[in-house]
Design a protein around this motif. Structure first.
Motif, short mmCIF file in Angstrom:
data_model
loop_
_atom_site.label_atom_id
_atom_site.label_comp_id
_atom_site.label_asym_id
_atom_site.label_seq_id
_atom_site.Cartn_x
_atom_site.Cartn_y
_atom_site.Cartn_z
N SER A 105 0.79 -1.25 0.00
CA SER A 105 0.00 0.00 0.00
C SER A 105 0.81 1.29 0.00
N HIS A 106 2.16 1.18 -0.13
CA HIS A 106 2.94 2.39 -0.43
C HIS A 106 3.17 2.40 -1.94
N PHE A 127 7.34 10.16 -3.39
CA PHE A 127 6.04 9.66 -2.93
C PHE A 127 5.90 9.79 -1.41
N GLY A 129 5.31 11.52 2.27
CA GLY A 129 4.46 12.56 2.83
C GLY A 129 5.25 13.86 3.02
N VAL A 242 -2.45 14.87 -2.67
CA VAL A 242 -1.88 14.72 -1.33
C VAL A 242 -1.78 13.22 -1.05
N ALA A 244 -1.95 9.62 0.39
CA ALA A 244 -2.82 8.96 1.37
C ALA A 244 -4.27 9.43 1.33
N VAL A 245 -4.59 10.41 0.48
CA VAL A 245 -6.00 10.83 0.36
C VAL A 245 -6.74 9.81 -0.50
N LYS A 246 -7.84 9.28 0.02
CA LYS A 246 -8.58 8.23 -0.69
C LYS A 246 -10.00 8.62 -1.01
N LYS A 302 -6.19 7.52 4.44
CA LYS A 302 -6.05 6.10 4.80
C LYS A 302 -5.04 5.92 5.95
N SER A 306 3.18 2.26 6.08
CA SER A 306 4.36 1.67 6.75
C SER A 306 4.01 1.36 8.20
N HIS A 330 7.87 6.30 11.15
CA HIS A 330 6.64 6.56 10.41
C HIS A 330 5.56 7.12 11.31
N ASP A 331 4.63 7.84 10.69
CA ASP A 331 3.51 8.40 11.44
C ASP A 331 2.49 7.30 11.71
N ILE A 334 -1.59 9.67 9.86
CA ILE A 334 -1.16 10.79 9.01
C ILE A 334 -2.01 12.04 9.27
N ALA A 338 -1.67 16.02 8.17
CA ALA A 338 -2.34 16.33 6.90
C ALA A 338 -3.22 17.58 7.00
C1 LIG Z 1 1.72 14.38 5.88
C2 LIG Z 1 1.89 12.96 5.42
C3 LIG Z 1 2.73 12.10 6.13
C4 LIG Z 1 2.89 10.77 5.72
N1 LIG Z 1 3.71 9.96 6.46
C5 LIG Z 1 3.87 8.67 6.06
C6 LIG Z 1 4.72 7.79 6.81
O1 LIG Z 1 5.30 8.17 7.82
N2 LIG Z 1 4.85 6.52 6.37
C7 LIG Z 1 4.18 6.05 5.25
O2 LIG Z 1 4.32 4.89 4.90
N3 LIG Z 1 3.37 6.87 4.55
C8 LIG Z 1 3.19 8.14 4.91
N4 LIG Z 1 2.38 8.95 4.17
C9 LIG Z 1 1.57 8.37 3.07
C10 LIG Z 1 2.33 7.93 1.85
O3 LIG Z 1 3.15 8.96 1.35
C11 LIG Z 1 1.33 7.42 0.77
O4 LIG Z 1 0.43 6.53 1.33
C12 LIG Z 1 2.06 6.76 -0.38
O5 LIG Z 1 2.79 7.71 -1.14
C13 LIG Z 1 1.11 6.04 -1.36
O6 LIG Z 1 0.23 6.96 -1.94
P1 LIG Z 1 -1.36 6.80 -1.80
O7 LIG Z 1 -1.62 6.41 -0.39
O8 LIG Z 1 -1.91 8.16 -2.13
O9 LIG Z 1 -1.80 5.75 -2.76
C14 LIG Z 1 2.21 10.30 4.55
C15 LIG Z 1 1.37 11.17 3.84
C16 LIG Z 1 1.20 12.49 4.27
C17 LIG Z 1 0.27 13.40 3.52
#
Ligand SMILES: Cc1cc2nc3c(=O)[nH]c(=O)nc-3n(C[C@H](O)[C@H](O)[C@H](O)COP(=O)(O)O)c2cc1C
Length: 368
Positions: A105-106, A127, A129, A242, A244-246, A302, A306, A330-331, A334, A338
């Motif tokens: 899912s990353h 990719f 955050g 952005v 993680a936006v689903k 979502k 991680s 990792h957060d 998120i 966000a």
């Molecule tokens: C502010 C912010 C912080 C994020 N921190 C993490 C993180 O610590 N670990 C992680 O795996 N994903 C993190 N993400 C999410 C991933 O970047 C994201 O899920 C990944 O690029 C896949 O994209 P998608 O979820 O839009 O499909 C973060 C996203 C945002 C907006």
């Protein structure tokens, strides 16, 4: 990579990777004459780190903005504005593991295939955050600009995991409480429960998601370009950029599909000489144009991909199934980080469309 810019009149270009030298933006098209200082940008960047740090990643860089161009004597000049922050707290060795065993899912797997293995996978590269630091810097400029025209954009958490706000927050609560609370929620009652949900997920080596709401006040009627740059389409596009936006919904969103016209329609009325609607199920946008009512958008985020729990993946170098246990900082959720990102994303699109509509002029004349 192409397509790193967005907007037609207020055009932002974002550069940098999570473990590269820096994350930066270029804003082209900001009118001359906007008072803008490093402090305006720093203030917004500081919103990324909540007061209780245990609910976010252990990567806690003090992101200090460097202003490279676009201002003179404290005002924008009309030239491109370039700002960046350096990436200092980087531990890239933690990411060797994901080079050939993509995190579920990353973006690791599709990114490696698309860029033939040349992509910078460290920390998620483009990719990550962390890229949203760029959104916040551009958003700081957009918010300052919108503020001159009375437009205020406010985002706040309404759900984390299974914990929801029980009451609709007032504008005063949103303004006063959101950035006081670690979870970025306007409700001081809901805060503790939300924090506990995050800490529980963290303890279990897991993660949770949530919902952020964003409201924009005082956007004049008629902003937006239907076919094919409607205001809702452009806001949704920016928000889906952005990580993680689903999901994105305006007004009552998916609920509208289950109502009758008589229940869903927002009746018009006149209040204090102004045309308003008595409800705002549409979320302030009709036909892709702002209606004059507050723009209301909700964003589903979502759970962080991680997690330290063991997960099934594949070893791409051996074409074998395997198990991964993700390392790194990792957060666990998120959502708190966000909130200022969503606020910025909406402000960037509104600044662009208000310039396109001519509501914001190209040069801001000095006040006498
Ligand atoms: C502010 C912010 C912080 C994020 N921190 C993490 C993180 O610590 N670990 C992680 O795996 N994903 C993190 N993400 C999410 C991933 O970047 C994201 O899920 C990944 O690029 C896949 O994209 P998608 O979820 O839009 O499909 C973060 C996203 C945002 C907006």
């Amino acid at each position: 990579m192409e397509n790193n810019s967005i907007g037609k009149k207020f055009v932002i270009t974002c550069f940098g990777e999570s473990h590269g030298k820096c994350i930066g933006i270029i804003v082209d098209g900001c009118p001359a004459g906007l008072p803008l200082s490093e402090q305006d940008i720093q203030k917004e960047l500081n919103k990324r780190l909540p007061p209780k740090l245990e609910i976010v990643s252990a990567r806690r860089e003090k992101d200090l903005v460097e202003f490279l161009s676009g201002t003179f004597n404290g005002f924008t000049t009309g030239a491109p504005i370039c700002t960046l922050v350096s990436n200092k707290e980087v531990i890239s060795s933690e990411y060797d593991l994901i080079k050939d065993t993509p995190r579920p899912s990353h973006a690791d797997y599709p990114a490696q295939i698309k860029y033939g293995g040349f992509n910078d996978y460290r920390g998620g590269g483009r990719f990550s955050g962390r890229i949203t630091v760029a959104f916040i810097m551009a958003g700081a400029v957009a918010k300052k600009l919108l503020g001159l025209f009375g437009v205020e954009v406010l985002a706040y958490t309404i759900e984390i995991g299974k914990v929801k706000l029980h009451t609709t927050p007032t504008l005063e609560e949103i303004r006063r409480n959101t950035y006081k609370t670690a979870v970025r929620s306007p409700s001081l009652e809901g805060e503790k429960e939300m924090e506990e949900a995050i800490l529980k997920a963290k303890k279990e080596g897991d993660s949770i998601g949530g919902i952020v709401e964003c409201i924009a006040h005082n956007v004049p009627v008629g902003v937006g370009e239907p076919l094919f740059d409607s205001l809702d389409a452009d806001i949704a596009k920016m928000l889906f950029n952005v990580p993680a936006v689903k999901g994105v919904e305006f007004g009552i969103g998916f609920k509208a599909a289950r109502l009758k016209g008589s229940e869903n329609n927002d009746p018009y009325a006149i209040r204090d000489g102004k045309i308003v609607t008595l409800t705002n199920n549409a979320g302030g946008i009709l036909g892709g144009l702002s209606s004059g009512m507050p723009i209301l958008v909700r964003v589903a985020i979502k759970p962080t991909p991680s997690i330290s729990k063991k997960q099934k993946t594949v070893d791409l170098s051996k074409m074998e199934e395997t198990v991964i246990q993700v390392k790194g900082r990792h957060d666990p959720c998120i959502v708190p980080k966000a909130v200022p990102v969503i606020e910025s994303a909406v402000a960037i699109v509104l600044a662009d469309h208000m310039l396109r509509a001519g509501v914001i002029p190209k040069v801001l004349r000095r006040q006498k």
